[in-house]
Design a protein around this motif. Structure first.
Motif, PDB file in Angstrom:
ATOM      1  N   PRO A 181      65.894  25.710 -50.595  1.00 29.75           N
ATOM      2  CA  PRO A 181      64.645  26.467 -50.731  1.00 29.75           C
ATOM      3  C   PRO A 181      63.396  25.603 -50.533  1.00 29.75           C
ATOM      4  O   PRO A 181      62.402  26.059 -49.970  1.00 29.75           O
ATOM      5  N   TRP A 182      63.447  24.326 -51.003  1.00 27.64           N
ATOM      6  CA  TRP A 182      62.301  23.430 -50.787  1.00 27.64           C
ATOM      7  C   TRP A 182      62.045  23.237 -49.302  1.00 27.64           C
ATOM      8  O   TRP A 182      60.915  23.337 -48.829  1.00 27.64           O
ATOM      9  N   ARG A 183      63.125  22.966 -48.538  1.00 21.64           N
ATOM     10  CA  ARG A 183      62.960  22.765 -47.088  1.00 21.64           C
ATOM     11  C   ARG A 183      62.403  24.018 -46.426  1.00 21.64           C
ATOM     12  O   ARG A 183      61.556  23.941 -45.539  1.00 21.64           O
ATOM     13  N   GLY A 184      62.899  25.182 -46.855  1.00 25.40           N
ATOM     14  CA  GLY A 184      62.392  26.432 -46.298  1.00 25.40           C
ATOM     15  C   GLY A 184      60.922  26.638 -46.603  1.00 25.40           C
ATOM     16  O   GLY A 184      60.122  26.991 -45.723  1.00 25.40           O
ATOM     17  N   LEU A 185      60.535  26.400 -47.849  1.00 26.55           N
ATOM     18  CA  LEU A 185      59.143  26.557 -48.272  1.00 26.55           C
ATOM     19  C   LEU A 185      58.240  25.556 -47.554  1.00 26.55           C
ATOM     20  O   LEU A 185      57.169  25.905 -47.046  1.00 26.55           O
ATOM     21  N   TYR A 186      58.687  24.311 -47.505  1.00 21.98           N
ATOM     22  CA  TYR A 186      57.923  23.252 -46.841  1.00 21.98           C
ATOM     23  C   TYR A 186      57.727  23.586 -45.357  1.00 21.98           C
ATOM     24  O   TYR A 186      56.626  23.456 -44.818  1.00 21.98           O
ATOM     25  N   SER A 187      58.804  24.043 -44.713  1.00 16.75           N
ATOM     26  CA  SER A 187      58.727  24.407 -43.291  1.00 16.75           C
ATOM     27  C   SER A 187      57.777  25.574 -43.077  1.00 16.75           C
ATOM     28  O   SER A 187      56.988  25.575 -42.132  1.00 16.75           O
ATOM     29  N   LEU A 188      57.851  26.564 -43.953  1.00 13.55           N
ATOM     30  CA  LEU A 188      56.984  27.737 -43.847  1.00 13.55           C
ATOM     31  C   LEU A 188      55.512  27.358 -43.991  1.00 13.55           C
ATOM     32  O   LEU A 188      54.661  27.789 -43.198  1.00 13.55           O
ATOM     33  N   VAL A 189      55.204  26.532 -44.982  1.00  8.45           N
ATOM     34  CA  VAL A 189      53.820  26.085 -45.191  1.00  8.45           C
ATOM     35  C   VAL A 189      53.344  25.256 -43.999  1.00  8.45           C
ATOM     36  O   VAL A 189      52.225  25.451 -43.496  1.00  8.45           O
ATOM     37  N   SER A 190      54.202  24.346 -43.510  1.00 11.09           N
ATOM     38  CA  SER A 190      53.832  23.510 -42.359  1.00 11.09           C
ATOM     39  C   SER A 190      53.579  24.359 -41.117  1.00 11.09           C
ATOM     40  O   SER A 190      52.599  24.143 -40.391  1.00 11.09           O
ATOM     41  N   LEU A 191      54.463  25.315 -40.853  1.00 14.63           N
ATOM     42  CA  LEU A 191      54.294  26.182 -39.676  1.00 14.63           C
ATOM     43  C   LEU A 191      53.055  27.058 -39.791  1.00 14.63           C
ATOM     44  O   LEU A 191      52.345  27.267 -38.801  1.00 14.63           O
ATOM     45  N   ALA A 192      52.790  27.562 -40.988  1.00 19.56           N
ATOM     46  CA  ALA A 192      51.575  28.362 -41.199  1.00 19.56           C
ATOM     47  C   ALA A 192      50.334  27.504 -40.949  1.00 19.56           C
ATOM     48  O   ALA A 192      49.375  27.949 -40.291  1.00 19.56           O
ATOM     49  N   GLY A 193      50.347  26.275 -41.458  1.00 16.84           N
ATOM     50  CA  GLY A 193      49.226  25.364 -41.224  1.00 16.84           C
ATOM     51  C   GLY A 193      49.051  25.047 -39.753  1.00 16.84           C
ATOM     52  O   GLY A 193      47.927  25.035 -39.232  1.00 16.84           O
ATOM     53  N   LEU A 194      50.172  24.807 -39.066  1.00 21.83           N
ATOM     54  CA  LEU A 194      50.116  24.507 -37.630  1.00 21.83           C
ATOM     55  C   LEU A 194      49.579  25.700 -36.848  1.00 21.83           C
ATOM     56  O   LEU A 194      48.745  25.543 -35.956  1.00 21.83           O
ATOM     57  N   ALA A 195      50.044  26.901 -37.184  1.00 23.02           N
ATOM     58  CA  ALA A 195      49.566  28.109 -36.499  1.00 23.02           C
ATOM     59  C   ALA A 195      48.058  28.291 -36.705  1.00 23.02           C
ATOM     60  O   ALA A 195      47.325  28.582 -35.754  1.00 23.02           O
ATOM     61  N   LEU A 196      47.600  28.103 -37.940  1.00 26.26           N
ATOM     62  CA  LEU A 196      46.164  28.206 -38.223  1.00 26.26           C
ATOM     63  C   LEU A 196      45.380  27.139 -37.462  1.00 26.26           C
ATOM     64  O   LEU A 196      44.311  27.415 -36.916  1.00 26.26           O
ATOM     65  N   LEU A 197      45.929  25.926 -37.435  1.00 28.95           N
ATOM     66  CA  LEU A 197      45.284  24.819 -36.741  1.00 28.95           C
ATOM     67  C   LEU A 197      45.137  25.131 -35.255  1.00 28.95           C
ATOM     68  O   LEU A 197      44.054  24.982 -34.689  1.00 28.95           O
ATOM     69  N   VAL A 198      46.216  25.575 -34.623  1.00 28.39           N
ATOM     70  CA  VAL A 198      46.192  25.863 -33.179  1.00 28.39           C
ATOM     71  C   VAL A 198      45.232  27.011 -32.882  1.00 28.39           C
ATOM     72  O   VAL A 198      44.387  26.922 -31.990  1.00 28.39           O
ATOM     73  N   TYR A 199      45.340  28.095 -33.639  1.00 27.63           N
ATOM     74  CA  TYR A 199      44.469  29.249 -33.426  1.00 27.63           C
ATOM     75  C   TYR A 199      43.014  28.883 -33.713  1.00 27.63           C
ATOM     76  O   TYR A 199      42.115  29.204 -32.933  1.00 27.63           O
ATOM     77  N   GLY A 200      42.796  28.201 -34.825  1.00 30.23           N
ATOM     78  CA  GLY A 200      41.443  27.798 -35.202  1.00 30.23           C
ATOM     79  C   GLY A 200      40.823  26.835 -34.202  1.00 30.23           C
ATOM     80  O   GLY A 200      39.621  26.911 -33.912  1.00 30.23           O
ATOM     81  N   PHE A 201      41.634  25.944 -33.644  1.00 34.23           N
ATOM     82  CA  PHE A 201      41.130  25.010 -32.643  1.00 34.23           C
ATOM     83  C   PHE A 201      40.689  25.762 -31.392  1.00 34.23           C
ATOM     84  O   PHE A 201      39.625  25.490 -30.835  1.00 34.23           O
ATOM     85  N   GLY A 202      41.496  26.732 -30.961  1.00 35.85           N
ATOM     86  CA  GLY A 202      41.129  27.529 -29.793  1.00 35.85           C
ATOM     87  C   GLY A 202      39.830  28.290 -30.005  1.00 35.85           C
ATOM     88  O   GLY A 202      38.972  28.328 -29.117  1.00 35.85           O
ATOM     89  N   GLU A 203      39.686  28.870 -31.189  1.00 37.21           N
ATOM     90  CA  GLU A 203      38.451  29.594 -31.502  1.00 37.21           C
ATOM     91  C   GLU A 203      37.252  28.651 -31.608  1.00 37.21           C
ATOM     92  O   GLU A 203      36.180  28.943 -31.096  1.00 37.21           O
ATOM     93  N   ALA A 204      37.439  27.520 -32.275  1.00 32.95           N
ATOM     94  CA  ALA A 204      36.338  26.577 -32.492  1.00 32.95           C
ATOM     95  C   ALA A 204      35.861  25.964 -31.179  1.00 32.95           C
ATOM     96  O   ALA A 204      34.660  25.757 -30.983  1.00 32.95           O
ATOM     97  N   ARG A 205      36.798  25.679 -30.280  1.00 29.67           N
ATOM     98  CA  ARG A 205      36.415  25.095 -28.986  1.00 29.67           C
ATOM     99  C   ARG A 205      35.485  26.011 -28.201  1.00 29.67           C
ATOM    100  O   ARG A 205      34.667  25.542 -27.419  1.00 29.67           O
ATOM    101  N   ALA A 206      35.651  27.310 -28.415  1.00 32.80           N
ATOM    102  CA  ALA A 206      34.836  28.271 -27.672  1.00 32.80           C
ATOM    103  C   ALA A 206      33.390  28.328 -28.170  1.00 32.80           C
ATOM    104  O   ALA A 206      32.509  28.794 -27.451  1.00 32.80           O
TER     105      ALA A 206
END
Length: 195
Positions: free
Chosen positions: A36-61
């Protein structure tokens, strides 16, 4: 810009848990188990990465330029990305001389990548992103060095020089693919200088 910063905080923060709260991971694993720790850690990391990628695309504009680097620094960025790619690959393989010499090749790869991109990108969102990753790499390396002194960090143990050959060949292949088309396809910007 808010989504970019939030993504950076979540993604890099999740990768600094062991540094800022050394007992947290152990306590959570004791409570819920490794799986469960690995699952939770992976979920949080992926959510952060998704926000980072999306936010970077928006911010660059919408963000402006902090500085306009000379074209020569773009050439230097291309050059620095060669050892960055080789170190990145070396970190995924059994240890050769490269991994043993640099101790933490993936962390070094991130630091080189971030510094190289700071040299050739003066746009505000890019600077925020690359400074954050460079700071993460520096903090993590300092933490790993302290853990090494205490005997807590596991350093790579030399297996064979053939893994250096693999790291160099695969790293150069990845580099060539990034320069050829992959960077433009993934990021939307060609890494090749205009002049």
């Amino acid at each position: 810009m808010t989504l970019l910063i939030l993504g950076i905080l979540i993604f890099l923060g999740s990768h600094l848990v062991h540094v800022v709260a050394p007992g947290f991971r152990t306590a959570v694993i004791a409570r819920i188990g490794v799986g469960p720790w690995r699952g939770l850690y992976s979920l949080v990391s992926l959510a952060g990465l998704a926000l980072l990628v999306y936010g970077f695309g928006e911010a660059r504009a919408v963000t402006g330029m902090l500085y306009n680097p000379p074209v020569g620094l773009k050439h230097l960025t291309l050059l620095l990305m060669v050892p960055a790619m080789i170190c990145l690959v070396a970190g995924f393989l059994p240890a050769g001389r490269i991994a043993v010499a640099v101790k933490h090749p993936q962390v070094l790869a991130v630091k080189i990548w971030a510094l190289a991109h700071l040299l050739s990108n003066g746009e505000t969102a890019s600077v925020i992103l690359f400074v954050a990753f460079l700071a993460w790499g520096v903090i993590l390396r300092i933490s790993l060095k302290r853990r090494e002194r205490r005997g807590e960090a596991v350093l790579p143990v030399f297996k064979s020089s053939r893994y250096d050959t693999y790291a160099i060949v695969i790293g150069l292949l990845l580099y060539a693919l990034m320069v050829w088309r992959l960077h433009e396809w993934l990021i939307g910007v060609s890494p090749l200088p205009m002049s």
